[in-house]
Design a protein around this motif. Structure first.
Motif, PDB file in Angstrom:
ATOM      1  N   ILE A 138     -18.011 -14.755 -28.055  1.00 40.50           N
ATOM      2  CA  ILE A 138     -19.192 -15.063 -27.248  1.00 40.50           C
ATOM      3  C   ILE A 138     -19.604 -13.794 -26.514  1.00 40.50           C
ATOM      4  O   ILE A 138     -18.820 -13.225 -25.756  1.00 40.50           O
ATOM      5  N   MET A 139     -20.818 -13.351 -26.764  1.00 41.78           N
ATOM      6  CA  MET A 139     -21.278 -12.051 -26.256  1.00 41.78           C
ATOM      7  C   MET A 139     -22.275 -12.224 -25.124  1.00 41.78           C
ATOM      8  O   MET A 139     -23.272 -12.930 -25.263  1.00 41.78           O
ATOM      9  N   GLY A 140     -21.985 -11.562 -24.025  1.00 38.72           N
ATOM     10  CA  GLY A 140     -22.855 -11.643 -22.865  1.00 38.72           C
ATOM     11  C   GLY A 140     -23.942 -10.577 -22.871  1.00 38.72           C
ATOM     12  O   GLY A 140     -24.005  -9.718 -23.758  1.00 38.72           O
ATOM     13  N   LYS A 141     -24.774 -10.633 -21.877  1.00 36.34           N
ATOM     14  CA  LYS A 141     -25.879  -9.700 -21.727  1.00 36.34           C
ATOM     15  C   LYS A 141     -25.374  -8.258 -21.713  1.00 36.34           C
ATOM     16  O   LYS A 141     -24.373  -7.937 -21.076  1.00 36.34           O
ATOM     17  N   GLY A 193     -14.177  -6.482 -20.933  1.00 36.07           N
ATOM     18  CA  GLY A 193     -15.318  -5.880 -20.253  1.00 36.07           C
ATOM     19  C   GLY A 193     -15.843  -4.607 -20.879  1.00 36.07           C
ATOM     20  O   GLY A 193     -15.372  -4.156 -21.932  1.00 36.07           O
ATOM     21  N   ASN A 194     -16.791  -4.035 -20.207  1.00 40.12           N
ATOM     22  CA  ASN A 194     -17.447  -2.797 -20.611  1.00 40.12           C
ATOM     23  C   ASN A 194     -16.440  -1.661 -20.780  1.00 40.12           C
ATOM     24  O   ASN A 194     -15.476  -1.559 -20.023  1.00 40.12           O
ATOM     25  N   GLU A 195     -16.685  -0.791 -21.776  1.00 36.28           N
ATOM     26  CA  GLU A 195     -15.758   0.290 -22.098  1.00 36.28           C
ATOM     27  C   GLU A 195     -15.466   1.205 -20.914  1.00 36.28           C
ATOM     28  O   GLU A 195     -14.329   1.648 -20.720  1.00 36.28           O
ATOM     29  N   ALA A 196     -16.469   1.485 -20.096  1.00 34.35           N
ATOM     30  CA  ALA A 196     -16.282   2.418 -18.982  1.00 34.35           C
ATOM     31  C   ALA A 196     -15.942   1.730 -17.666  1.00 34.35           C
ATOM     32  O   ALA A 196     -15.136   2.233 -16.883  1.00 34.35           O
ATOM     33  N   LEU A 241     -14.639 -13.637 -24.966  1.00 34.37           N
ATOM     34  CA  LEU A 241     -15.934 -13.415 -24.325  1.00 34.37           C
ATOM     35  C   LEU A 241     -16.087 -11.935 -23.999  1.00 34.37           C
ATOM     36  O   LEU A 241     -15.166 -11.309 -23.456  1.00 34.37           O
ATOM     37  N   LEU A 242     -17.234 -11.372 -24.329  1.00 34.10           N
ATOM     38  CA  LEU A 242     -17.478  -9.941 -24.140  1.00 34.10           C
ATOM     39  C   LEU A 242     -18.527  -9.728 -23.063  1.00 34.10           C
ATOM     40  O   LEU A 242     -19.644 -10.245 -23.148  1.00 34.10           O
ATOM     41  N   ASP A 243     -18.137  -8.968 -22.047  1.00 36.13           N
ATOM     42  CA  ASP A 243     -19.027  -8.667 -20.930  1.00 36.13           C
ATOM     43  C   ASP A 243     -19.516  -7.228 -21.040  1.00 36.13           C
ATOM     44  O   ASP A 243     -18.814  -6.299 -20.655  1.00 36.13           O
ATOM     45  N   ASP A 244     -20.694  -7.043 -21.629  1.00 34.25           N
ATOM     46  CA  ASP A 244     -21.328  -5.718 -21.679  1.00 34.25           C
ATOM     47  C   ASP A 244     -20.533  -4.707 -22.514  1.00 34.25           C
ATOM     48  O   ASP A 244     -20.421  -3.536 -22.153  1.00 34.25           O
ATOM     49  N   VAL A 245     -19.988  -5.134 -23.639  1.00 35.69           N
ATOM     50  CA  VAL A 245     -19.317  -4.213 -24.567  1.00 35.69           C
ATOM     51  C   VAL A 245     -20.404  -3.554 -25.411  1.00 35.69           C
ATOM     52  O   VAL A 245     -21.050  -4.209 -26.223  1.00 35.69           O
ATOM     53  N   ARG A 246     -20.598  -2.265 -25.221  1.00 33.30           N
ATOM     54  CA  ARG A 246     -21.802  -1.619 -25.744  1.00 33.30           C
ATOM     55  C   ARG A 246     -21.621  -0.821 -27.031  1.00 33.30           C
ATOM     56  O   ARG A 246     -22.598  -0.487 -27.700  1.00 33.30           O
ATOM     57  N   ASP A 247     -20.408  -0.470 -27.370  1.00 36.45           N
ATOM     58  CA  ASP A 247     -20.204   0.373 -28.551  1.00 36.45           C
ATOM     59  C   ASP A 247     -20.258  -0.470 -29.832  1.00 36.45           C
ATOM     60  O   ASP A 247     -19.476  -1.416 -29.980  1.00 36.45           O
ATOM     61  N   PRO A 248     -21.163  -0.152 -30.766  1.00 36.51           N
ATOM     62  CA  PRO A 248     -21.287  -0.945 -31.994  1.00 36.51           C
ATOM     63  C   PRO A 248     -20.006  -1.002 -32.811  1.00 36.51           C
ATOM     64  O   PRO A 248     -19.651  -2.059 -33.345  1.00 36.51           O
ATOM     65  N   GLY A 249     -19.300   0.125 -32.902  1.00 35.56           N
ATOM     66  CA  GLY A 249     -18.050   0.142 -33.652  1.00 35.56           C
ATOM     67  C   GLY A 249     -16.999  -0.750 -33.027  1.00 35.56           C
ATOM     68  O   GLY A 249     -16.269  -1.467 -33.721  1.00 35.56           O
TER      69      GLY A 249
END
Length: 263
Positions: A142-145, A213-216, A116-124
């Motif tokens: 499963i990708m979250g918002k 989670g998110n990269e940052a 499950l991915l929580d706000d992973v924003r980098d396309p690569g």
């Protein structure tokens, strides 16, 4: 042959390359290169092919079966460079239908391993994660918002074809999915810098959910409130954390190792 950049098909391809809204509206996306187009054909997703004039004249690298089974257009080299999203183009791209998966099928998959991915924003990162999830034998991603657009051209290239094979779904609220997984008797682990247990001490043998989670900022506090345990990856040297795709790979392959070994 298409030789004008004002051709309507050219305009539509450019919109599919650049506009997520248009991709979502049409349920289509662009895939470039022989390998990716062949993957799209094998999955039943391929709709149409566009080939540069010079590549068509050579023709040796294009499987004859593709040209017989799918409609195609020849495009001038100048126009093809305009519609391609890659710096070094292979001279062939395709329009493909976006794969669609059912959440019930995903949750009932017999492997019972979900990323499950929580706000992973980098396309690569997203593309690499999908590719790695297939390799590690996960049930689905499963990708979250807030998670990046899977059909972004950079993401599509990063999947190396996994986009046509690896089940995935976007969820408006991944906490609902986490609760569903837990209610069915499976643990859900979330990666954190200060985890309560090391990632290789968690038990994945029966199945589990893994949250990245998110990269940052990592996993949001709200999502973290729903997980079973925080897991951490030990670090040496001066670094504090790993790239999201690398962290996902480390945990997924530990889960795969445990499941092969049975412990």
């Amino acid at each position: 042959m298409i030789s004008s950049e004002t051709n309507q098909q050219v305009k539509d391809i450019i919109k599919l390359q650049k506009q997520a809204k248009y991709r979502n509206k049409t349920s289509l996306f662009i895939t470039e290169g022989i390998k990716m187009i062949s993957e799209a054909a094998c999955s039943g997703s391929l709709v149409k092919i566009y080939i540069s004039k010079s590549i068509m004249e050579g023709r040796k690298d294009i499987p004859e079966k593709l040209l017989k089974e799918y409609p195609y257009e020849i495009v001038s080299d100048k126009v093809f460079s305009h519609i391609s999203d890659t710096v070094t183009t292979q001279g062939i791209l395709g329009i493909a239908k976006q794969p669609v998966y059912n959440i019930e099928d995903i949750l009932n998959d017999e492997r019972h391993m979900w990323l499950l991915l929580d706000d992973v924003r980098d396309p690569g990162n997203l593309g690499t994660i999908l590719r790695t999830a297939e390799g590690a034998g996960m049930s689905a991603v499963i990708m979250g918002k807030g998670t990046a657009d899977l059909f972004n051209p950079k993401t599509v290239r990063s999947t190396m074809g996994a986009i046509f094979r690896m089940p995935f779904i976007y969820a408006s609220d991944i906490t609902d999915i986490i609760l569903n997984i837990k209610n069915n008797g499976y643990n859900v682990y979330g990666t954190a810098i200060e985890g309560s247990i090391l990632y290789d001490k968690a038990d994945y043998t029966r199945g589990a959910g893994i949250v990245i989670g998110n990269e940052a900022n990592g996993i949001s506090d709200r999502v973290m409130g729903y997980i079973t345990d925080r897991i951490s990856i030990p670090m040496e040297g001066g670094i504090e954390s790993l790239n999201a795709a690398v962290a996902a790979a480390v945990v997924m392959y530990e889960a795969a190792r445990q499941r092969r070994a049975g412990c």
